[in-house]
Structure formats: C-alpha cells, structure tokens
Design an enzyme around this catalytic site. Structure first.
Site, PDB file in Angstrom:
ATOM      1  N   THR A 120       0.808  -1.216   0.000  1.00  0.00           N
ATOM      2  CA  THR A 120       0.000   0.000   0.000  1.00  0.00           C
ATOM      3  C   THR A 120       0.842   1.268   0.000  1.00  0.00           C
ATOM      4  O   THR A 120       0.379   2.310  -0.462  1.00  0.00           O
ATOM      5  CB  THR A 120      -0.938   0.009   1.222  1.00  0.00           C
ATOM      6  N   CYS A 121       2.077   1.196   0.511  1.00  0.00           N
ATOM      7  CA  CYS A 121       2.909   2.396   0.520  1.00  0.00           C
ATOM      8  C   CYS A 121       3.322   2.795  -0.890  1.00  0.00           C
ATOM      9  O   CYS A 121       3.651   3.960  -1.152  1.00  0.00           O
ATOM     10  CB  CYS A 121       4.136   2.198   1.404  1.00  0.00           C
TER      11      CYS A 121
END
EC number: 2.3.2.26
Length: 969
Positions: free
Chosen positions: A935-936
């Site tokens: 997700t980063c």
C-alpha cells in the site's frame, strides 16, 4: 446473357474481355465505395453537423462505421471519460448531434417495424424527426398523413400510433438501444451484401467465360478483385469454389459448464470453426471473429484466447467472462459479420445462496411497536453475496429464526412466528405475535448468522395503550407529558432521584423539573432523530417501575424510571418514523429527504437564473455574482455562461461549473479553505483554521450554499454530487453530533494509531500527562500551554479518566479551532437552503453519502492511469484476465480492491489520475497463489495462473479476506 456476351467478346479478343471485366468490376467497386461513404461512413455525418474538425477523434473513438460511432457516443452520456479530452463546447455540440441522430433513427426503426417506412419522407417534409414529435401530432393530422400514404389499414395504424403515444407518456421505452444499433448495422449489411453478391456473380460469370476461352481463372487481377470484393473473408475465388473458407453455419460451440449455474464464477466456452468442405479452419485474431456478451443490454467484458501450438486446436477460440449478476446473458458469436449457427445463444445464471450480511429488513426501524395478540409483519429481502435477489429454500441447516429476550434480563421469550415467502418478488414476510405486553430485544438470523440489520427492540402494548400512542401522534396540539424520575444526569448517578416530567412533541423530547412547585426548569432536551437512542433496562426495585437510558451522541446520557416507559418510547418512535418517512434505512430516508425538498421547491419560482462567471477567477467571480441572491434565487435553476465563451447551457456548462467550483473550494491545493491532517492525497478534508488571510470566513457560508444547491439539484434528479470527501468530525458538527476521540480513526489515522490507540489500550498512570497541550514555535521554544478543561494543566491523566481526556483532546483538535468556520458553513447550508430537521435524519456517514454519493470507480479511468511493471507475454495474459474480472465488480468490490492496493477505499476527487503514485500492476514470481499488495507504493502483485477461474477465485479471497476492519462508508 452476360455469359453469352462474354463468350462473344472472347471469341473476338480475349484481352478486350479482361479489360471489360476489369472496367465493370471497378465500376461496381466505385459504387460500393460510394455507398459506404454515403450511408455507413461517419465523415459525411460529421460534415453535415459542422463537426468535421472532430474527424480524427471520432474515427479513433468509434471507427468509420456510423453504427459503432453512434453506440460509443450514445454511451458517452453515462461515461464522461469517453469525451473528457474534448472542449466543453465541442462536447455539447457533439452530444446534441448524437441525440438528434438517435431520435431520427428511433423514428425510422419504429415506422419500419410497423410497416410504415414510406411515411418517413412525409414526416420529414413536416419536420417531424422524433418519436416524441410524432406522438404529439393531432389525430386529424395523423389521419391526413395516412390518407397521403394511401393505406387500407388506416384504423390499425391509428391504433398503433395511439399505443405509441400511451407508452411515451408513461415513460416506457419504445426502442431498445441495442436493437437500434443492430438496425443500423443490419441496414448497411443488407445493401452491402446485395452489392457484393452482384459483384461476385459478375466475377463468377467472367471466370466461367475465361475458362471457356482457355484463360486461367487465377489471374492476379481477378484474384485481387475477388479478395477485396468479399469483405471479412480470406477466401480467393479458387478457395470459394473449392469450399476452403470459413463457414459460420458449420461452426460448433462447446460450453464449459452444465446448467443451471450460479453467479460468482468464471465461465469459459469454446467455438470451433470449420471450412465449407468440413475441414478445420485455422483461426487468428485477424479473421473478424466477434464474440459479444450482453446482460440487460449492457456489454460484459470477456477475454478471447486464440489457438496455441496444439494442432488439434487450430480452429478453436476460447472465451472467458465472469458472472456476478444473475439473469439471462445473450451471447452472440459472429464471423465475417454473420452469426454462427444458433447464435445468439441465451444462458441463464441463478443467484447464489442467501448471504445474511447482504440480507436485511425492508423499511427497517430500530423499535417495532404493535399491540398484544396481533401479528406484526417484518419484510425481509433475501440477497446473495453479490447483491442479487436470492430465492429462499428452507432446510434443517439454514433457515430464518428470531431470538427474543425481555429487555434488561436474559429471560427468553418464544413468540408465535409464521414465514410466508413470495417466490416472484423474492421477499420473505415473517409474522410475529406476542401475547404478553412488555419491552423485548430481538435478533433475527439466517442459520446462525445475524442479518445485516437484524437487531431491534420490540414494544408490545395493551390495545388501550396502543390507541393512546396513536392519538398522541395524530392530535393537533402536542402537549403530551408523563411522570418520571431521573436516576442519573450528565453522566453522574444522583444520590436522590428527582421527580421530573417528560414532554414529547414531533420535534423534541424535553425533561423538566418543577422548582418550588411553581417554576419549570429544563434539564435536557433530545431531538427526535435517528441517532437519539433508547436503552431499555430492567425494573427499579425502589420505584417499581421500568428504567431506560436516553443518549443522542451529543450530550451525556440520562437514566429515567417511569411506569409509562413503553408508551413514552412508543410515542417517540412513532414521531420519529413520521418525521423520516417511515423507515430508518438510508435509501428510504434519502427518498423522503428528496420528496420534502421537492415539496419545498414547488412553492418557489421555477424560472432559470443566468449567471456570468469568469473562468479564470472562478471562486471570487462566483462568490461576487451569487452574493446578492435571495433564498428563492438559490432555489431557481442556474444557467451558467463563462465570460468570453460561446455555447448554450443545456446542463453541461452548469455541471462543469459545479465541479470546478467544488474543486476550488474543497481541494487543499487550491483555495486552502480546507486542509488534510496527513500528506496523503486521499485523506479527508477539514476546515482550515490557518487559511490565508485573504480567505474570509464568509467564503465558508458560500461553500455551505453551494453544497445546499448541490443537494437541491440532486433531489430534482439532476444528479450533482459534491466533489469532496469531508472528515467525519466536520460532518458530525453539521448535524449536531458530539465529536469524540473515535473520529480520529477516520480523520487522522496516523495520529490515532500513534497516540490515541496507545493511550486507550495501555497504562497511563505513570506517563505524567495532564488535560492540556504545550504549544511550541519553529525553534522549539515553548509558546504557551492550552488547557482542555478549566485548570487542565493541573489535572493528571489516569486510567480512570483517560477516556475523558481523549474526548477533550478531540474537542481541542477537531472542534474548537474551526468553530467559526463550521458555524458559517452551517449558516449557508441549513439556515438558507436545507432545513436543519431534514439534515438531522442522517448520521455523519449517511450525510456524506447524501452529499458526495457512493464511490464511483471507472474501469476506463483505471486503464488510462496505471503503470505495468515486468510485462511479459504470460503476464499480459494475466492482465487481460484482470481487466475482464474487475469489469464485473460491484462498487463494494471495487472499494475493497482499491483498499487492498492503496490502503483506502476512496479515490481523490480527480479519480485514478490523482493517485500518487499511480497504481502499479506488477508480476509476482509465484504461481496460483493469492495476489499481494504494497500500500505504501500503491502496488498490486499478481502471480501467474493457469486459468482465469483460478485467478478470479484468488482475487476475491484476497480483497475480501485480506482487509481486516474494512468498512464501506
């Protein structure tokens, strides 16, 4: 005759025949080309509508076929991304031309279907170019028109015209868009086929004459003409004569499943193509093979796989698609523009099993009231995990059941129940009957799983009590009061309970006490709205009366003891249902809200109001122009004109103004009136207490009016959503809810994780915190200490009072700094346009849905704005499957997928293009495993799979099971 003429020419001069044959062929081909340019090519249509400058864009978007172009552009009305690159004026002119063409073709198709094709020219002379205009003609005019037509069936035709008029007046759809497109295509094919057939007969005759003259029929000139004269086929004249070409009527389809099948699967079938002589026809993606799948006239995404290296599959095309919606699917398989045998095919898919998480009550209420001895109906809508209406089949493992306990105790009560299921509407009615009066808590489940809204309270009254409640609700003067005793007030238990009076009206419930038996003093007031809740407890031994608590989320709860508790609660519940339209579900409340707004607007002016806006100074120009407007003016329909730009506002310009203005107001990167608590561009926006000095607080009042105007437009079915995602604490303040530390979880997730959650779950006695916050400057010097409560810096935070500290911290960070801005926004929203009592029927999550709508996810936008990492031939196959699978996703599934990839279910106002970084689809060095994500980096890692079905199953598991704490709001 032609053959004789050809032989005679050959007898005289063989070369002359060849030249004559070539000349005749060229003439026919020129006629064919002329026909295409005149009837099927889109360029002439563009020129006729003065849109020739859009030629390249249209040809790239829809192609040279007018039917394909009409289909794409007509769908553009619902998919704004198709025309997003066009100038607004071009977009408006183009859509106007599309609508006019669509109306003309609808009229032509209807007349053709009803054997009235000769009437078209007569109508055109009278400037009647649409079904609507035709239906609005007078009976005498239609009769006169048919007299010109000289038909013997005038009465039948008048009857058909009357039926058309009736259908249009009732809002029924006369012509299906798919039928219209097929009509345009079929009209072109019919004429083209006849021309090609004539050409083919001429060439065949020439070939026969050439054979008689001793010439070779495979001359390059003849071969080339034959090749180009037979569109969508690779057959030469020799191959045609020998049967070595694809024959649609000899094709076979093998279905990869047996019926019936349920939704939620990947379906695969194969089509085998054969030559006219019966041998396998080797297929490729250049053979003009078209497979189209329709569900409710909407195209379904599919993936085609052409044969690999296997010799036995050289004539096989595999098609795969995913099924998430139940019903019938129309599958058309065509080659060379012609359907194969038995095409189109119709396949049906049944809903899946009932899913309690999707199944719930229609017209749900948190408190059900009915008299003893009567059967009360509870209507349940049964749905599967994909939201389809699912049939109910009771068995010993899974059935609907209700668990009832007396309020405040664990004493079970078994009501008399009866279940009636309507197989046609797929709705189940559960009748419950309770003979003993009292207050009960009920839970309805399917199997052992509770329904999504299956928990509620039941108040069973004696018939005389029930009649009293009915009179309370419908009497003209609402001065209903009841005796009670306050056991706790403002969150503190009273040593000596007070005698009080409970007053109930349609808008509020007030608790008062008498001072010195003369003066009435108000202790607290609760609004009649869905978030005012009753918590029913047991019986007080001291007063021999049932007890209950009242809380509304904005003030401390109050505990009361009253003999007539059930009547008080039933009266309040009846007032509540009357004020919100009879149901506590969001859809029902939204419908009630829209009806009330429209009823309010019906008393206002319906004329339009012209506003001239400077596009290059949008915010200030819009504020200055709307500043002198009255409430009645805001209720009128705006007609927007951008200074220096031509074009009439038929709705498109005003929608553009709303979208641009919302971006200017609510995007932190524009006016800076709003800000985010994090650097994440997907973060929620909150009023900015540190806005630039030139942005006065009056602009928040203007922002509130714009939001109110959007709600008014949406209630009139001119859907105008607010392009913003507000913090829950801001929305809570708009409807009067108390902001608590729980709001940090959505508003500032990082702060919630690092501080709030830590304090909530750990020992804080030794942390030396106080009810205050220290403020430092940029150099790290202490500036001041701010108390959350009086003398807060001297009050230590302990385990016993840490929840109070967290709530005080929420007030300090989320409420106090923006109090002035919120009040100004509220003045513009509710004081001017939207009645406050209508806003208060929603909670903060529902209010966002009302203003901003559900998250809409465009697959086309996703395809345009993503990056691919590690592209290989095998990964390209997985990517094709990926787009096919997600094309059938529901909004909730897309939200889960987005959260799985980015950590948030919400997109920025600008969609996928504003995600930073863009979503990356990368290949994972694994096989048949679950997809993973980072997700980063907004990265989705897709393993390799042997089949699309395996990929589909793994992706659903990943997005549904890999999102702990997921909530679609």
């Amino acid at each position: 005759m032609a053959l004789y003429f050809g032989i005679e020419l050959i007898k005289k001069e063989g070369k002359f025949f060849v030249l004559a044959g070539i000349g005749v062929t060229v003439i026919i081909l020129l006629q064919l080309s002329s026909y295409q340019n005149k009837n099927t090519h889109v360029e002439s249509w563009l020129e006729a509508n003065k849109l020739g400058h859009l030629k390249d864009f249209i040809l790239q978007t829809g192609g040279p076929s007018l039917a394909d172009t009409l289909e794409v552009l007509y769908n553009a009305r619902s998919d704004c991304h198709i025309l997003s690159s066009l100038h607004p004026n071009d977009k408006q002119l183009l859509m106007g031309a599309v609508n006019r063409l669509h109306d003309q073709l609808e009229l032509e198709l209807w007349l053709t279907q009803n054997n009235l094709s000769d009437v078209i020219e007569l109508l055109q002379k009278d400037n009647i170019v649409s079904l609507k205009e035709f239906s609005q003609m007078k009976v005498a005019d239609v009769s006169h028109l048919l007299n010109k037509y000289k038909t013997d069936d005038k009465e039948k035709l008048i009857q058909k015209w009357s039926m058309l008029k009736e259908m249009l007046s009732s809002g029924s759809k006369v012509i299906d868009n798919r039928d219209l497109i097929d009509y345009v295509r079929g009209k072109s094919k019919l004429t083209l086929t006849s021309i090609c057939l004539s050409l083919f007969i001429g060439l065949l005759t020439s070939a026969a004459a050439m054979l008689l003259a001793g010439l070779s029929p495979t001359l390059p000139t003849v071969h080339n003409f034959c090749y180009h004269a037979l569109p969508n086929t690779k057959a030469s004249i020799y191959e045609f004569l020998t049967g070595r070409y694809s024959s649609p009527h000899t094709s076979e389809v093998t279905w990869g499943w047996t019926e019936p099948q349920t939704v939620g699967k990947t379906m695969t079938f194969g089509a085998r193509f054969f030559q006219k002589n019966g041998t396998p026809y080797p297929v490729s993606d250049g053979d003009g093979i078209l497979i189209e799948i329709l569900h409710e006239s909407v195209k379904v995404a599919r993936t085609l796989e052409f044969p690999g290296d296997s010799p036995e599959d050289i004539n096989l095309v595999r098609c795969s698609f995913t099924v998430h919606k139940s019903g019938t699917y129309k599958i058309s398989i065509m080659v060379g523009g012609r359907h194969i045998r038995d095409s189109p095919f119709v396949k049906s898919f049944d809903p899946g099993p009932i899913d309690p998480a999707k199944t719930g009550f229609m017209h749900y209420t948190s408190t059900v009231v009915f008299p003893t001895g009567s059967k009360h109906p509870l209507v349940i809508e049964t749905r599967d995990s994909f939201g389809n209406l699912a049939p109910y089949k009771a068995d010993h493992r899974a059935f609907f059941k209700i668990k009832v306990t007396a309020a405040g105790t664990k004493e079970r009560y078994t009501p008399t129940t009866q279940i009636i299921y309507n197989t046609q509407d797929k709705k189940l009615v559960m009748y419950i009957k309770i003979d003993q009066k009292g207050c009960y808590q009920a839970v309805v489940s399917y199997g052992d799983v509770k329904l999504k809204n299956g928990e509620f309270d039941i108040l069973v009254l004696e018939p005389t009590e029930y009649n009293k409640v009915i009179k309370n609700v419908y009497k003209r003067k609402h001065n209903v009061l009841y005796n009670a005793r306050v056991l706790s007030l403002h969150g503190q238990k009273l040593e000596k309970p007070k005698k009080v009076y409970v007053y109930i009206s349609p808008k509020q419930m007030t608790i008062k006490e008498f001072c010195f038996k003369i003066y009435k003093r108000k202790l607290c007031t609760f609004r009649v709205c869905p978030w005012t809740k009753f918590i029913f407890n047991g019986v007080s031994n001291q007063y021999d009366a049932p007890t209950f608590c009242i809380e509304d989320g904005s003030q401390q709860s109050v505990e009361l003891a009253a003999e007539e508790r059930n009547i008080i609660a039933a009266t309040f519940s009846s007032f509540l249902l009357k004020s919100i339209g009879g149901s506590e579900t969001f859809n029902d409340k939204r419908d009630f809200f829209n009806r009330e707004i429209q009823s309010y607007l019906d008393r206002k002016s319906h004329s339009t109001l012209l506003l001239k806006i400077d596009r290059y100074n949008l915010l200030q120009s819009s504020y200055r122009v709307t500043k002198p407007l009255s409430v009645c003016d805001w209720c009128r329909r705006f007609e927007i004109t951008f200074i220096g730009e031509q074009g009439l506002d038929w709705g498109g310009v005003s929608r553009e103004w709303f979208e641009l203005l919302c971006k200017e107001l609510f995007d932190p990167n524009c006016s800076q009136l709003f800000t985010r608590f994090t650097d994440n561009p997907q973060g929620l926006v909150h009023p900015n207490p540190k806005r630039p000095p030139d942005k006065k607080v009056k602009l928040y009042e203007f922002a509130g009016k714009i939001v109110g105007k959007c709600l008014i437009e949406s209630s009139a079915k001119r859907m105008q959503l607010v392009k913003a995602k507000f913090t829950r604490s801001f929305l809570a303040q708009l409807i009067g809810l108390r902001v608590t530390y729980k709001h940090f979880e959505t508003d500032d997730p990082e702060f919630y994780t690092t501080k709030i959650s830590y304090i909530e779950n750990n020992d804080v006695d030794d942390m030396e915190m106080t009810f205050s916050e220290e403020i430092y400057d940029n150099q790290g010097q202490l500036v001041k200490v701010v108390d959350f409560i009086p003398n807060g810096s001297k009050i230590a935070v302990t385990n016993s009072n840490k929840m109070k500290y967290l709530d005080a911290l929420a007030q300090h960070r989320l409420v106090t700094p923006v109090k002035e801005e919120v009040e100004s926004f509220m003045k513009g929203l509710s004081s001017e346009l939207i009645p406050e009592n209508l806003l208060s029927i929603f909670d903060e999550n529902e209010l966002e849905l009302l203003m901003c709508g559900t998250g809409t996810y465009s697959i086309a936008d996703f395809k345009l704005h993503h990056n691919v990492v590690g592209a290989t031939s095998s990964f390209n196959r997985v990517l094709d499957w990926f787009w096919t699978i997600i094309a059938s996703f529901t909004e909730e599934q897309m939200a889960r997928l987005l959260q799985f990839i980015t950590g948030s279910s919400q997109l920025p106002p600008g969609g996928f293009s504003e995600l930073v970084p863009k979503i990356q689809l990368s290949s994972a060095p694994t096989y048949n495993c679950l997809p993973s994500s980072h997700t980063c980096f907004n990265q989705l890692c897709l393993p390799d799979y042997d089949t699309m079905e395996t990929f589909h199953r793994m992706l659903l598991i990943a997005i549904n099971e890999g999102n702990q704490g997921f909530g679609l709001v």
